[in-house]
Write an enzyme that holds these catalytic residues in place. Structure first.
Site, PDB file in Angstrom:
ATOM      1  N   ASP A   1     112.883  -5.263  73.912  1.00  0.00           N
ATOM      2  CA  ASP A   1     111.793  -5.212  72.675  1.00  0.00           C
ATOM      3  C   ASP A   1     110.678  -6.307  72.621  1.00  0.00           C
ATOM      4  O   ASP A   1     109.768  -6.124  72.240  1.00  0.00           O
ATOM      5  CB  ASP A   1     112.658  -5.332  71.492  1.00  0.00           C
ATOM      6  CG  ASP A   1     113.620  -4.217  71.425  1.00  0.00           C
ATOM      7  OD1 ASP A   1     114.600  -4.085  71.959  1.00  0.00           O
ATOM      8  OD2 ASP A   1     113.351  -3.226  70.824  1.00  0.00           O
TER       9      ASP A   1
ATOM     10  N   ASN B   1     116.768  -7.658  73.446  1.00  0.00           N
ATOM     11  CA  ASN B   1     116.935  -6.398  73.501  1.00  0.00           C
ATOM     12  C   ASN B   1     118.068  -6.216  72.424  1.00  0.00           C
ATOM     13  O   ASN B   1     118.684  -7.155  71.964  1.00  0.00           O
ATOM     14  CB  ASN B   1     117.528  -5.962  74.922  1.00  0.00           C
ATOM     15  CG  ASN B   1     117.450  -4.574  75.273  1.00  0.00           C
ATOM     16  OD1 ASN B   1     116.402  -3.705  74.853  1.00  0.00           O
ATOM     17  ND2 ASN B   1     118.536  -3.817  75.759  1.00  0.00           N
ATOM     18  N   LYS B   2     118.889  -4.866  72.475  1.00  0.00           N
ATOM     19  CA  LYS B   2     119.783  -4.552  71.576  1.00  0.00           C
ATOM     20  C   LYS B   2     120.844  -5.626  71.375  1.00  0.00           C
ATOM     21  O   LYS B   2     121.353  -5.888  72.674  1.00  0.00           O
ATOM     22  CB  LYS B   2     120.140  -3.195  71.942  1.00  0.00           C
ATOM     23  CG  LYS B   2     121.242  -2.620  70.852  1.00  0.00           C
ATOM     24  CD  LYS B   2     120.835  -2.827  69.029  1.00  0.00           C
ATOM     25  CE  LYS B   2     119.344  -2.293  69.069  1.00  0.00           C
ATOM     26  NZ  LYS B   2     118.701  -2.692  67.841  1.00  0.00           N
TER      27      LYS B   2
HETATM   28  C1  LIG Z   1     112.430   1.140  75.578  1.00  0.00           C
HETATM   29  S1  LIG Z   1     112.619  -0.195  74.105  1.00  0.00           S
HETATM   30  C2  LIG Z   1     114.216   0.183  73.476  1.00  0.00           C
HETATM   31  C3  LIG Z   1     114.985  -0.781  72.806  1.00  0.00           C
HETATM   32  O1  LIG Z   1     114.681  -0.614  71.606  1.00  0.00           O
HETATM   33  C4  LIG Z   1     115.972  -0.620  71.011  1.00  0.00           C
HETATM   34  O2  LIG Z   1     115.996  -1.164  69.629  1.00  0.00           O
HETATM   35  P1  LIG Z   1     116.095  -0.402  68.388  1.00  0.00           P
HETATM   36  O3  LIG Z   1     116.903   0.874  68.753  1.00  0.00           O
HETATM   37  O4  LIG Z   1     116.735  -1.043  67.340  1.00  0.00           O
HETATM   38  O5  LIG Z   1     114.530  -0.004  68.306  1.00  0.00           O
HETATM   39  C5  LIG Z   1     116.832  -1.481  72.098  1.00  0.00           C
HETATM   40  O6  LIG Z   1     116.649  -2.784  71.853  1.00  0.00           O
HETATM   41  C6  LIG Z   1     116.439  -0.763  73.146  1.00  0.00           C
HETATM   42  O7  LIG Z   1     116.655  -1.471  74.109  1.00  0.00           O
END
Ligand SMILES: CSC[C@H]1O[C@H](OP(=O)(O)O)[C@H](O)[C@@H]1O
Length: 348
Positions: free
Chosen positions: A239, A249-250
């Site tokens: 992110d 990241n998540k």
């Molecule tokens: C290709 S970026 C995907 C990235 O975004 C997700 O977060 P969210 O679902 O909260 O927007 C997650 O960190 C993914 O790896």
């Protein structure tokens, strides 16, 4: 193979997007007709994933300006600033959101001598271009990363960094898809990714649509599979990436990276250059979104904890660059010291 879905699409007087909160049981597209509706869609993760959020931000700005008054320039400019501020306040971690707003601000500034009607047309064209470019960038990330995957590999991924986290094709899942489309016999383990289960709900759904073999696991299973030699590679999205390569990241990604390091399994991050934040040189500077604790204490509206229990709900964590074998971008695979490769990529 075309994506079996369209994440987000400009439709002239509204934006059509697949409501990801309803997956996998319902595949429903919704019409976004106002900036408020777009901000709500971003905040509640109807549209999510750093690149997809960036495209949504561009389209949200263009959409909001469609109804801006053309007979009062001051009001027109004030409306633009208010829309950009409102969209920027939705989620703090994915840098693509801010990069997208900045892209629209630069265009607005450059077009300041034009008539409002012309500026509106330019903003719409820019938003449409952003979606198209993101899809191409993700395909290039796939091409740049596919040779890191060997025939017979089982790859672990966390959360969803697939077509639905982008304008199509995906980043981490784009690399996996590109290797699969090369004919490599690969399998995927998908972490369910608590608390919002982007892995079980979205990654598994996407990979099944692409006929890529996927097995769902709980987040706490990954270590045991690594210990038994059942995982050869880890690929995740990002992110926000600091210029030294620290990657947000998540939540749970950092734990996976530490486990992979311990088990000597290559841990890769796949992301477009627009996810690299040139303004920060360490992951300690990345603001981590904290979300409603109810997302932890409830699943599908059902309470799974004592009603008054305290709950922490950090949406992201940061993996230090030392644990990352490579950062796969549309310009190539960056290796530590990442600064050197990043500088080369951005200079092209
Ligand atoms: C290709 S970026 C995907 C990235 O975004 C997700 O977060 P969210 O679902 O909260 O927007 C997650 O960190 C993914 O790896």
């Amino acid at each position: 193979m075309e994506d079996p879905f369209r994440t987000i699409e400009w439709k002239g007087d509204h934006i059509r997007l697949l409501d990801q909160t309803l997956l996998p049981s319902r595949e429903e597209y919704i019409a976004i007709r106002t900036v408020d509706e777009m901000c709500d869609a971003i905040y509640r993760l109807a549209v999510r994933g750093a690149p997809a959020i960036g495209v949504a931000a561009c389209m949200g700005v263009a959409l909001g300006m469609l109804t801006a008054p053309e007979d009062n320039r001051e009001e027109f400019d004030t409306r633009f600033k208010a829309i950009c501020a409102q969209i920027s306040a939705t989620r703090p971690t994915a840098v693509n959101l801010f990069w997208a707003v900045e892209r629209m601000e630069k265009l607005f500034q450059a077009a300041s001598g034009m008539a409002p009607a012309q500026i509106k047309e330019l903003l719409v064209a820019e938003a449409i271009a952003a979606e198209r470019e993101d899809r191409t960038i993700c395909e290039n990330i796939g091409l740049m990363g596919r040779d890191l995957i060997d025939d017979g590999d089982t790859i672990l991924t966390h959360c969803n960094a697939g077509g639905l986290a982008t304008a199509g094709y995906g980043t981490a899942l784009g690399v996996i898809r590109a290797a699969f489309e090369q004919g490599k016999k690969i399998k995927v383990f998908s972490d369910e990714t608590r608390p919002l289960n982007q892995g079980s709900r979205i990654t598994c759904w996407e990979l099944q649509k692409l006929a890529i073999p996927v097995t769902l696991i709980t987040d706490s299973t990954a270590g045991s599979l690594m210990q038994r030699g059942l995982i050869q590679k880890v690929i995740v999205g990002a992110d926000r990436i600091a210029f030294n390569g620290d990657a947000a990241n998540k939540i749970g990604t950092y734990s996976v990276a530490v486990l992979a390091h311990y088990h000597k399994i290559p841990f890769y991050v796949a992301a477009p250059l627009s996810t690299i934040d040139k303004k920060i040189d360490s992951g300690t500077q990345i603001r981590i979104e904290e979300r409603d604790p109810c997302e932890v204490t409830h699943i599908g509206g059902i309470c799974v904890a004592p009603s008054d229990v305290r709950a922490l709900n950090y949406a992201f964590d940061v993996t230090p660059h030392e644990l990352i074998a490579g950062i796969i971008t549309e310009c190539g695979v960056a290796r530590d010291p990442f600064v050197k490769d990043f500088e080369s990529f951005f200079s092209r």
